[in-house]
Every structure is written in C-alpha cells, then in structure tokens.
Design a protein around this motif. Structure first.
Motif, short mmCIF file in Angstrom:
data_model
loop_
_atom_site.label_atom_id
_atom_site.label_comp_id
_atom_site.label_asym_id
_atom_site.label_seq_id
_atom_site.Cartn_x
_atom_site.Cartn_y
_atom_site.Cartn_z
N SER A 3 0.93 -1.28 -0.16
CA SER A 3 -0.09 0.02 0.22
C SER A 3 0.84 1.17 -0.09
CB SER A 3 -0.96 0.07 1.29
OG SER A 3 -1.72 1.06 1.35
N TRP A 4 1.98 1.19 0.88
CA TRP A 4 2.79 2.21 0.82
C TRP A 4 4.01 1.90 1.13
CZ3 TRP A 4 5.33 3.27 5.33
CH2 TRP A 4 5.09 2.82 6.49
N ILE A 5 5.08 2.62 0.93
CA ILE A 5 6.54 2.06 1.07
C ILE A 5 7.26 3.15 1.64
CG2 ILE A 5 7.40 2.52 -1.22
CD1 ILE A 5 9.00 -0.11 -1.04
N LYS A 6 8.23 3.25 2.44
CA LYS A 6 9.26 4.24 3.23
C LYS A 6 10.66 3.46 2.99
CE LYS A 6 9.65 4.80 7.58
NZ LYS A 6 9.37 5.24 9.04
N GLY A 7 11.39 4.51 2.25
CA GLY A 7 12.73 4.15 2.13
C GLY A 7 13.74 5.19 1.83
N GLU A 8 14.95 4.69 1.66
CA GLU A 8 15.97 5.77 1.30
C GLU A 8 16.22 5.62 -0.26
OE1 GLU A 8 20.77 6.16 1.78
OE2 GLU A 8 19.96 4.38 2.52
N LEU A 9 15.98 6.86 -0.74
CA LEU A 9 16.16 7.14 -2.22
C LEU A 9 17.64 7.11 -2.53
CD1 LEU A 9 14.88 8.14 -4.80
CD2 LEU A 9 15.50 10.60 -4.27
N ILE A 10 17.86 6.16 -3.32
CA ILE A 10 19.01 5.67 -3.99
C ILE A 10 19.51 6.34 -5.25
CG2 ILE A 10 20.48 3.70 -4.60
CD1 ILE A 10 20.06 3.65 -1.64
N SER A 11 18.58 6.49 -6.12
CA SER A 11 18.67 7.08 -7.48
C SER A 11 17.30 7.39 -8.09
CB SER A 11 19.42 5.95 -8.38
OG SER A 11 19.44 6.02 -9.71
N SER A 12 17.30 8.18 -8.92
CA SER A 12 16.20 8.70 -9.89
C SER A 12 16.69 9.15 -11.18
CB SER A 12 15.55 9.91 -9.23
OG SER A 12 16.16 11.07 -9.15
N TRP A 13 15.78 8.53 -12.48
CA TRP A 13 16.15 8.71 -13.67
C TRP A 13 14.87 8.97 -14.36
CZ3 TRP A 13 16.28 4.16 -10.84
CH2 TRP A 13 15.44 3.20 -11.13
N GLU A 14 15.21 9.30 -15.77
CA GLU A 14 14.05 9.45 -16.42
C GLU A 14 14.31 8.36 -17.72
OE1 GLU A 14 11.91 12.73 -19.58
OE2 GLU A 14 13.32 13.39 -17.90
N TYR A 15 13.23 7.63 -18.17
CA TYR A 15 13.35 6.73 -19.25
C TYR A 15 11.98 6.82 -19.96
CZ TYR A 15 13.99 2.38 -21.96
OH TYR A 15 14.18 1.45 -23.00
N SER A 16 12.10 7.29 -21.31
CA SER A 16 11.01 7.17 -22.35
C SER A 16 10.01 8.10 -21.65
CB SER A 16 10.51 5.90 -22.56
OG SER A 16 11.49 5.00 -23.24
N HIS A 17 10.37 9.32 -21.19
CA HIS A 17 9.46 10.40 -20.59
C HIS A 17 8.80 9.78 -19.22
CE1 HIS A 17 10.26 12.60 -24.26
NE2 HIS A 17 9.91 11.93 -25.03
N ARG A 18 9.33 9.03 -18.67
CA ARG A 18 8.63 8.33 -17.30
C ARG A 18 9.53 8.59 -16.47
NH1 ARG A 18 6.59 2.71 -20.15
NH2 ARG A 18 5.17 3.49 -21.35
N LEU A 19 9.29 8.97 -15.17
CA LEU A 19 10.23 9.16 -14.02
C LEU A 19 10.34 8.01 -13.08
CD1 LEU A 19 9.03 12.90 -13.49
CD2 LEU A 19 11.11 12.14 -14.42
N TYR A 20 11.27 7.45 -12.90
CA TYR A 20 11.55 6.57 -11.79
C TYR A 20 12.31 6.92 -10.48
CZ TYR A 20 9.91 3.76 -15.67
OH TYR A 20 9.21 3.13 -16.64
N VAL A 21 12.26 6.17 -9.83
CA VAL A 21 13.16 6.34 -8.41
C VAL A 21 13.48 4.68 -7.93
CG1 VAL A 21 12.07 8.50 -7.40
CG2 VAL A 21 11.13 6.26 -6.72
N LEU A 22 14.64 4.73 -7.28
CA LEU A 22 14.94 3.38 -6.70
C LEU A 22 15.03 3.62 -5.20
CD1 LEU A 22 16.04 0.26 -6.97
CD2 LEU A 22 18.35 1.33 -7.23
N LEU A 23 14.10 2.89 -4.54
CA LEU A 23 14.18 3.02 -3.14
C LEU A 23 14.68 1.74 -2.32
CD1 LEU A 23 10.75 4.68 -2.24
CD2 LEU A 23 12.87 5.63 -2.08
N ASN A 24 15.71 1.97 -1.50
CA ASN A 24 16.12 1.04 -0.60
C ASN A 24 15.34 0.88 0.63
OD1 ASN A 24 17.43 -0.82 1.17
ND2 ASN A 24 19.19 0.51 1.26
N CYS A 25 14.61 -0.31 0.81
CA CYS A 25 13.85 -0.52 2.12
C CYS A 25 14.14 -1.69 2.54
CB CYS A 25 12.28 -0.62 1.49
SG CYS A 25 11.06 -1.18 2.77
#
Length: 178
Positions: A3-25
């Motif tokens: 339902s929800w996630i809390k974690g440390e932001l490791i990285s963020s990027w854009e690919y094909s006009h979409r935004l992504y983050v990588l969270l370490n949980c």
C-alpha cells in the motif's frame, strides 16, 4: 499487497518520458514510477510513497504517489475500460488532482482530452464513469449563498443522461429534444 513504502532514495532517472526512483527498503531495492521529478538533494533521504502494484504476466510494476488521494484516483481511473497505467500517469502528471476533479464537475472535456493517449471517446467514458463518484467534491464547491451556482439533483441527473447519450453518439439536437 503493498500500500505504501518508506525507504532511502538511492537513485532517480527518466526513461521514455517516465520518471523512476530506486528506494532501498531494508536492503531491497524497489523501482517505482513516479509523477514528479524529485529535487537533486533528495538522494540518500527518506521517501514515503503510496503504491499501486500492477502485476502482469511478464512484469510487475510499481507506481508511486506522494499523496494517497492521487493513488486512489489512479486506481479509480484504471477501472475504466481502455485506460492503462501510463494513460493514468500521463493524466496525473499533466494536471493536479483538483484540476481534474474540477474539470469533471464543470464538464470541461478539453482539459482531459488534451492528455496524450486520451481521445474524444475516451474522454466521454471518463466523464461518464467518474462524474457520479465526485458529487461529494461538487457539493463541497457549491456556494450556499449563491443559489445560481448551486446545482439541483435534477440538473445532475439530466447532465448524466446527456453524457450517456453523447457517448452513444446521439447528436446534440437529439439529446436536447430527448
């Protein structure tokens, strides 16, 4: 279901006009598609996202939202035939939730149809499906002091009938006569 996630932001990027983050949980890296780009100073900071998980035969996708209301709207819009996660994300990326709800209440179809991937028929379907769900929003925006701005129940029903007939491709003249 997540339902929800809390974690440390490791990285963020854009690919094909979409935004992504990588969270370490707790040692697991979750790749999540998000709506807004995060500030560059957000790395290694804690982030909480409301999650919608889409499980398909060939992939699992996570869609993250800063506010629960955005996630809940995203879930509702995915219930509409022909709308997939990317169209839902495009809609929420382009307009704030309040703007979308206001356009639905005010029958402003130009706002919704301006989103890539949403044509006229899809716009009609969105209005038909969501108009009844947001009557609460409509009643909160009414001015009790101004009777000209308030909408009667009969007006709402007639509006819904017009939308339904329009989606069935009746002409405006036929709708008004009916």
């Amino acid at each position: 279901m997540i339902s929800w996630i809390k974690g440390e932001l490791i990285s963020s990027w854009e690919y094909s006009h979409r935004l992504y983050v990588l969270l370490n949980c707790q040692g697991i890296g979750y790749e999540i598609q998000i709506l807004q780009e995060l500030p560059s100073n957000s790395l290694n900071k804690e982030l909480i996202l409301w999650i919608h998980h889409v499980k398909r035969e060939d992939s699992d996708s996570f869609f993250g939202f800063k506010h629960k209301e955005e996630r809940d709207f995203f879930r509702e819009i995915l219930q509409i035939k022909g709308i997939g996660p990317q169209i839902g994300m495009n809609l929420l990326k382009r307009y704030k939730l309040n703007e979308i709800m206001k356009s639905i209440v005010e029958n402003n179809k130009n706002l919704i149809s301006s989103v890539p991937g949403i044509g006229q028929k899809m716009t009609e379907r969105i209005f038909l499906e969501l108009k009844n769900k947001y009557k609460k929003f409509q009643s909160n925006n009414k001015s009790d002091n101004n009777p000209e701005k308030s909408t009667s129940l009969l007006d709402i029903v007639f509006g819904d009938v017009k939308i339904a007939l329009n989606s069935l491709e009746y002409s405006k003249k036929e709708i008004e006569e009916t």
